[in-house]
Design an enzyme around this catalytic site. Structure first.
Site, short mmCIF file in Angstrom:
data_model
loop_
_atom_site.label_atom_id
_atom_site.label_comp_id
_atom_site.label_asym_id
_atom_site.label_seq_id
_atom_site.Cartn_x
_atom_site.Cartn_y
_atom_site.Cartn_z
N HIS A 1 -79.81 115.89 -57.78
CA HIS A 1 -80.46 116.14 -59.07
C HIS A 1 -80.47 114.87 -59.94
O HIS A 1 -79.60 114.01 -59.79
CB HIS A 1 -79.76 117.28 -59.79
CG HIS A 1 -79.98 118.62 -59.14
ND1 HIS A 1 -79.60 119.81 -59.71
CD2 HIS A 1 -80.57 118.93 -57.96
CE1 HIS A 1 -79.95 120.80 -58.91
NE2 HIS A 1 -80.52 120.29 -57.85
N GLU B 1 -79.85 114.33 -63.11
CA GLU B 1 -78.70 114.10 -64.00
C GLU B 1 -77.50 113.63 -63.20
O GLU B 1 -76.76 112.74 -63.62
CB GLU B 1 -78.35 115.39 -64.76
CG GLU B 1 -79.49 115.95 -65.61
CD GLU B 1 -80.40 116.90 -64.85
OE1 GLU B 1 -80.52 116.77 -63.61
OE2 GLU B 1 -81.00 117.77 -65.49
N CYS C 1 -75.03 120.21 -62.51
CA CYS C 1 -75.13 118.96 -63.29
C CYS C 1 -74.37 119.10 -64.60
O CYS C 1 -73.73 118.15 -65.05
CB CYS C 1 -76.59 118.64 -63.57
SG CYS C 1 -77.50 118.10 -62.11
N CYS D 1 -79.05 122.03 -64.61
CA CYS D 1 -78.51 123.21 -63.91
C CYS D 1 -76.99 123.27 -64.14
O CYS D 1 -76.39 122.35 -64.70
CB CYS D 1 -78.81 123.12 -62.41
SG CYS D 1 -77.79 121.90 -61.56
#
Ligand SMILES: O=c1ccn([C@H]2C[C@H](O)[C@@H](COP(=O)(O)O)O2)c(=O)[nH]1
Ligand code: ZN
Length: 159
Positions: free
Chosen positions: A77, A79, A106, A103
């Protein structure tokens, strides 16, 4: 008199997060993130992509099918990548500009690294348990989050 239409900090950093989305190979959702210190220095950037050594051409980008054959088992992801790309030691009290609300996975990492503010552009998964859990953790941890609001003008990216 100074030029009146310069980029404000939020526009500048979200612009960098947006530019980072252009590196993503995800055909459905490209995400970009930019981590910024309290005194407005860029610490790191990231976008969603396959791990090092995992070819963008060989690994799946599917959303559906057996989990083994979808992107979800593999993609890093944005982040998380922004956190992992940081080579310094002082992320405490920083903020993150991200094009998608983080999410739950993260979010855990952001909290643990001491991020204090999340500025997001899109919250299209707000009804999912993952994002609901993110907000639950952020509220409990005292990490603030706010929707990015363009101030003066659209961010236009062109060469
Ligand atoms: O916190 C997050 C959540 C998701 N992403 C990435 C992971 C995927 O590459 C896409 C989501 O794909 P969909 O097709 O919309 O399910 O977004 C992320 O980088 N950060
Ligand atoms: Zn995530």
């Amino acid at each position: 008199m100074k030029k009146p239409d310069y980029l404000k900090w939020d526009e500048y950093f979200m612009g960098i997060a947006l530019l980072s989305t252009e590196r993503s190979k995800d055909p459905s959702t490209s995400v970009g993130a930019c981590i910024v210190s309290q005194d407005n220095k860029i610490l790191s950037v990231g976008y969603n992509g396959m791990p090092i050594g995992c070819s963008d051409d060989d690994f799946p980008w599917n959303r559906e099918g057996s989990p083994y054959d979808t992107k979800y088992f593999y993609v890093c992801h944005a982040e998380m990548n922004a956190i992992l790309n940081y080579t310094g030691t002082a992320m405490h009290d920083a903020k993150i500009y991200t094009t998608l609300f983080p999410c739950n996975e993260c979010t855990k990492a952001l909290i643990q690294k001491g991020i204090k503010e999340i500025i997001y552009m899109c919250d299209k998964y707000s009804e999912t348990d993952s994002v609901r859990a993110s907000k639950r953790m952020l509220d409990a941890s005292g990490v603030t989050y706010r929707l990015y609001e363009p101030i003066n003008k659209d961010i236009t990216l062109s060469l």
